[in-house]
Design a protein around this motif. Structure first.
Motif, mmCIF file in Angstrom:
data_model
loop_
_atom_site.group_PDB
_atom_site.id
_atom_site.type_symbol
_atom_site.label_atom_id
_atom_site.label_comp_id
_atom_site.label_asym_id
_atom_site.label_seq_id
_atom_site.Cartn_x
_atom_site.Cartn_y
_atom_site.Cartn_z
ATOM 1 N N HIS A 239 0.865 -1.183 0.000
ATOM 2 C CA HIS A 239 0.000 0.000 0.000
ATOM 3 C C HIS A 239 0.894 1.222 0.000
ATOM 4 C CE1 HIS A 239 -3.404 2.644 1.111
ATOM 5 N NE2 HIS A 239 -2.475 3.297 1.781
ATOM 6 N N ILE A 240 0.690 2.091 -0.988
ATOM 7 C CA ILE A 240 1.506 3.300 -1.120
ATOM 8 C C ILE A 240 0.577 4.483 -1.305
ATOM 9 C CG2 ILE A 240 3.311 4.456 -2.455
ATOM 10 C CD1 ILE A 240 4.198 1.661 -3.400
ATOM 11 N N ASP A 241 0.790 5.512 -0.497
ATOM 12 C CA ASP A 241 0.005 6.735 -0.639
ATOM 13 C C ASP A 241 0.956 7.925 -0.626
ATOM 14 O OD1 ASP A 241 0.699 7.003 2.048
ATOM 15 O OD2 ASP A 241 -1.236 6.233 2.757
ATOM 16 N N ASP A 242 0.452 9.102 -0.253
ATOM 17 C CA ASP A 242 1.289 10.299 -0.275
ATOM 18 C C ASP A 242 2.290 10.365 0.876
ATOM 19 O OD1 ASP A 242 0.059 11.247 -2.565
ATOM 20 O OD2 ASP A 242 -1.531 12.268 -1.437
ATOM 21 N N GLY A 243 2.143 9.498 1.870
ATOM 22 C CA GLY A 243 3.054 9.511 3.006
ATOM 23 C C GLY A 243 4.431 9.010 2.644
ATOM 24 N N PRO A 244 5.408 9.241 3.501
ATOM 25 C CA PRO A 244 6.786 8.833 3.210
ATOM 26 C C PRO A 244 7.017 7.333 3.340
ATOM 27 C CG PRO A 244 6.665 9.779 5.403
ATOM 28 C CD PRO A 244 5.306 9.968 4.788
ATOM 29 N N TYR A 257 13.374 -4.837 -2.749
ATOM 30 C CA TYR A 257 14.679 -4.187 -2.706
ATOM 31 C C TYR A 257 14.480 -2.690 -2.919
ATOM 32 C CZ TYR A 257 17.053 -8.709 -3.116
ATOM 33 O OH TYR A 257 17.510 -9.982 -2.899
ATOM 34 N N LEU A 258 15.220 -1.888 -2.168
ATOM 35 C CA LEU A 258 15.212 -0.444 -2.344
ATOM 36 C C LEU A 258 16.569 -0.001 -2.872
ATOM 37 C CD1 LEU A 258 13.300 1.035 0.730
ATOM 38 C CD2 LEU A 258 12.560 0.975 -1.663
ATOM 39 N N ILE A 259 16.530 0.951 -3.804
ATOM 40 C CA ILE A 259 17.746 1.481 -4.416
ATOM 41 C C ILE A 259 17.686 2.997 -4.293
ATOM 42 C CG2 ILE A 259 19.137 1.568 -6.516
ATOM 43 C CD1 ILE A 259 17.518 -0.928 -7.455
ATOM 44 N N ALA A 260 18.624 3.568 -3.564
ATOM 45 C CA ALA A 260 18.634 5.013 -3.356
ATOM 46 C C ALA A 260 20.054 5.468 -3.035
ATOM 47 C CB ALA A 260 17.690 5.400 -2.216
ATOM 48 N N ASP A 261 20.435 6.588 -3.627
ATOM 49 C CA ASP A 261 21.765 7.158 -3.357
ATOM 50 C C ASP A 261 22.865 6.137 -3.581
ATOM 51 O OD1 ASP A 261 20.528 9.559 -2.610
ATOM 52 O OD2 ASP A 261 20.261 8.826 -0.549
ATOM 53 N N VAL A 267 14.535 -4.764 2.017
ATOM 54 C CA VAL A 267 13.729 -4.249 3.122
ATOM 55 C C VAL A 267 13.482 -5.354 4.144
ATOM 56 C CG1 VAL A 267 11.510 -3.248 3.762
ATOM 57 C CG2 VAL A 267 12.617 -2.579 1.608
ATOM 58 N N ASP A 268 13.667 -5.023 5.399
ATOM 59 C CA ASP A 268 13.393 -5.962 6.489
ATOM 60 C C ASP A 268 11.923 -5.843 6.878
ATOM 61 O OD1 ASP A 268 13.369 -7.654 8.630
ATOM 62 O OD2 ASP A 268 14.662 -6.410 9.910
ATOM 63 N N LEU A 269 11.144 -6.830 6.479
ATOM 64 C CA LEU A 269 9.713 -6.835 6.809
ATOM 65 C C LEU A 269 9.411 -7.738 7.993
ATOM 66 C CD1 LEU A 269 8.177 -7.047 3.206
ATOM 67 C CD2 LEU A 269 8.547 -5.020 4.627
ATOM 68 N N GLY A 270 10.464 -8.203 8.652
ATOM 69 C CA GLY A 270 10.258 -9.091 9.786
ATOM 70 C C GLY A 270 9.946 -10.507 9.327
ATOM 71 N N GLU A 271 9.432 -11.296 10.233
ATOM 72 C CA GLU A 271 9.100 -12.689 9.921
ATOM 73 C C GLU A 271 7.967 -12.727 8.897
ATOM 74 O OE1 GLU A 271 9.840 -16.732 10.284
ATOM 75 O OE2 GLU A 271 10.881 -15.040 11.233
ATOM 76 N N SER A 291 1.072 -6.415 9.161
ATOM 77 C CA SER A 291 1.737 -5.645 8.111
ATOM 78 C C SER A 291 2.981 -4.983 8.692
ATOM 79 C CB SER A 291 0.790 -4.600 7.531
ATOM 80 O OG SER A 291 0.464 -3.629 8.511
ATOM 81 N N ALA A 292 3.834 -4.522 7.803
ATOM 82 C CA ALA A 292 5.046 -3.807 8.216
ATOM 83 C C ALA A 292 5.160 -2.535 7.398
ATOM 84 C CB ALA A 292 6.279 -4.688 8.011
ATOM 85 N N ARG A 293 5.675 -1.495 8.007
ATOM 86 C CA ARG A 293 5.883 -0.228 7.320
ATOM 87 C C ARG A 293 7.385 0.024 7.146
ATOM 88 N NH1 ARG A 293 1.813 3.289 6.519
ATOM 89 N NH2 ARG A 293 -0.248 2.720 7.365
ATOM 90 N N PHE A 294 7.732 0.634 6.034
ATOM 91 C CA PHE A 294 9.137 0.965 5.785
ATOM 92 C C PHE A 294 9.196 2.251 4.981
ATOM 93 C CE2 PHE A 294 7.640 -1.697 2.352
ATOM 94 C CZ PHE A 294 8.161 -1.116 1.204
ATOM 95 N N LEU A 295 10.307 2.937 5.101
ATOM 96 C CA LEU A 295 10.484 4.212 4.426
ATOM 97 C C LEU A 295 10.703 3.983 2.931
ATOM 98 C CD1 LEU A 295 10.694 7.260 5.093
ATOM 99 C CD2 LEU A 295 13.191 6.955 5.156
ATOM 100 N N PHE A 296 9.932 4.679 2.136
ATOM 101 C CA PHE A 296 10.069 4.631 0.675
ATOM 102 C C PHE A 296 10.373 6.045 0.195
ATOM 103 C CE2 PHE A 296 7.682 3.717 -3.560
ATOM 104 C CZ PHE A 296 8.895 3.655 -4.238
ATOM 105 N N PRO A 297 11.661 6.433 0.183
ATOM 106 C CA PRO A 297 12.027 7.819 -0.164
ATOM 107 C C PRO A 297 11.530 8.211 -1.551
ATOM 108 C CG PRO A 297 13.896 6.634 0.776
ATOM 109 C CD PRO A 297 12.829 5.615 0.528
ATOM 110 N N ARG A 298 11.290 9.471 -1.726
ATOM 111 C CA ARG A 298 10.712 9.952 -2.975
ATOM 112 C C ARG A 298 11.634 9.708 -4.156
ATOM 113 N NH1 ARG A 298 6.351 12.122 -4.276
ATOM 114 N NH2 ARG A 298 5.745 12.118 -2.083
#
Length: 370
Positions: A239-244, A257-261, A267-271, A291-298
């Motif tokens: 689920h992705i919305d306007d939040g970070p 996988y996240l790719i930035a800089d 991403v560690d989503l836990g068990e 569910s798990a939340r993780f930072l998805f930089p712009r």
């Protein structure tokens, strides 16, 4: 949509020049050796096997021509009278019968190959109709990537993805049904239909996943009654919305996988939660999915994939080093990343894959909610 299908073109006919060259070269070789050794009458019967060779790679007409050719050449090469006349006549009769058998065998081979090809094409065409063309854009993300089904009757899998732009936000699913064949695609169809409805109906991501669990359980119940094996599905739902942050429920799937800089990390989503279709095993403890939340930089890119990527092997048995490759391509644009990955997979395995594969790349669209 970038679906680099690997067509398996099956030709039932040799080209005319190849066919003619084969007849002439084999005939000249056998008769020439016979003349050289002074044993034409002994070597000429070897031509009997020429129609059988043609039947394995050529068409019915070509096999028929080869059969007639062999009988005519043997009739000209063998002695019509003398001590061996009876044996020579018998050899020609055998050549004629063997030629008829070769023609029938060629006809059976072509019919069988056509049926197999239709089955392969039907399975792959059905799967292509289920997945929407990429790229897909919503107010929150742009989803690009590559999808490559395997056109094999025994290895048509159930890889599936979908993107839904809803009033709650963007929902993304990537999933892989256990097993191969048309029954795996049947489970994928049930899953896809459930996601397309639940993504809009359910306010929470957990609610969406519970609806998917119910759909897979119902499908398995029907399969069980029909005497077919039950199947489970690994899935990653986002689920992705306007939040970070992005929210994810991982049902036994490969984490994103996240790719930035110029950095790459998984991403560690836990068990991970149990795959869909196995959730009822955990209901004894009444433990709801989490569910798990993780930072998805712009400015970050996210990569999702199925195990057709992570379980791809080189000829020496080594697994594909996905994370290391992603580091090298960290600065590629999203679609350039998927294209590079697909090309590199083919080069790494040096052969066709044994499973479907799906790769999705996500980036923030930057436009926000309409």
């Amino acid at each position: 949509m970038r679906r680099s299908l690997r067509p398996r073109r099956e030709s039932n006919h040799l080209t005319q020049w190849m066919f003619s060259a084969m007849l002439i070269v084999v005939t000249v070789a056998v008769l020439g050796l016979g003349l050289l050794l002074g044993a034409v009458d002994r070597l000429a019967p070897l031509l009997i096997f020429l129609p059988a060779i043609i039947s394995g790679v050529g068409g019915v007409a070509q096999t028929t021509v080869a059969s007639v050719w062999v009988v005519v050449v043997m009739g000209a090469a063998l002695s019509p009278e003398g001590e061996g006349a009876g044996l020579d006549a018998g050899a020609m009769v055998f050549a004629a019968l063997f030629g008829v058998w070769s023609v029938l065998g060629c006809r059976y081979r072509i019919t069988r190959d056509q049926e197999v090809h239709r089955l392969r094409s039907a399975g792959a065409a059905l799967q292509r109709q289920l997945v929407r063309p990429l790229p897909l854009r919503t107010p929150h993300v742009v989803v690009d990537g590559a999808y490559e089904p395997v056109e094999e009757d025994s290895t048509v899998g159930g890889d599936m993805y979908e993107v839904a732009d809803t009033d709650h936000g963007t929902r993304v699913m990537i999933a892989d049904v256990q097993g191969k064949g048309l029954h795996a695609i049947g489970a994928a169809i049930a899953l896809l239909g459930a996601f397309r409805e639940a993504a809009h109906r359910e306010e929470s991501l957990i609610g969406v996943v519970e609806a998917l669990e119910t759909a897979v359980a119902r499908y398995n119940e029907g399969e069980r009654r029909a005497g077919e094996p039950e199947r489970f599905v690994t899935a990653l739902v986002l689920h992705i919305d306007d939040g970070p942050e992005a929210e994810a429920v991982n049902c036994g799937h490969i984490p994103p996988y996240l790719i930035a800089d110029s950095r790459v990390w998984q991403v560690d989503l836990g068990e991970p939660e149990l795959p869909l279709g196995l959730g009822r095993l955990d209901r004894l403890g009444s433990m709801p999915r989490a569910s798990a939340r993780f930072l998805f930089p712009r400015k970050a890119k996210m990569l999702l994939c199925t195990d057709g990527v992570t379980e791809a092997r080189a000829p020496d048995g080594a697994f594909y080093p996905l994370e290391a490759r992603l580091r090298a391509w960290a600065r590629h644009p999203p679609q350039g990343l998927a294209d590079a990955l697909l090309s590199d997979l083919h080069a790494f395995t040096r052969a066709d894959f044994g499973d479907d594969l799906a790769v999705l790349t996500l980036r923030r669209s930057g436009s926000g909610r309409r």
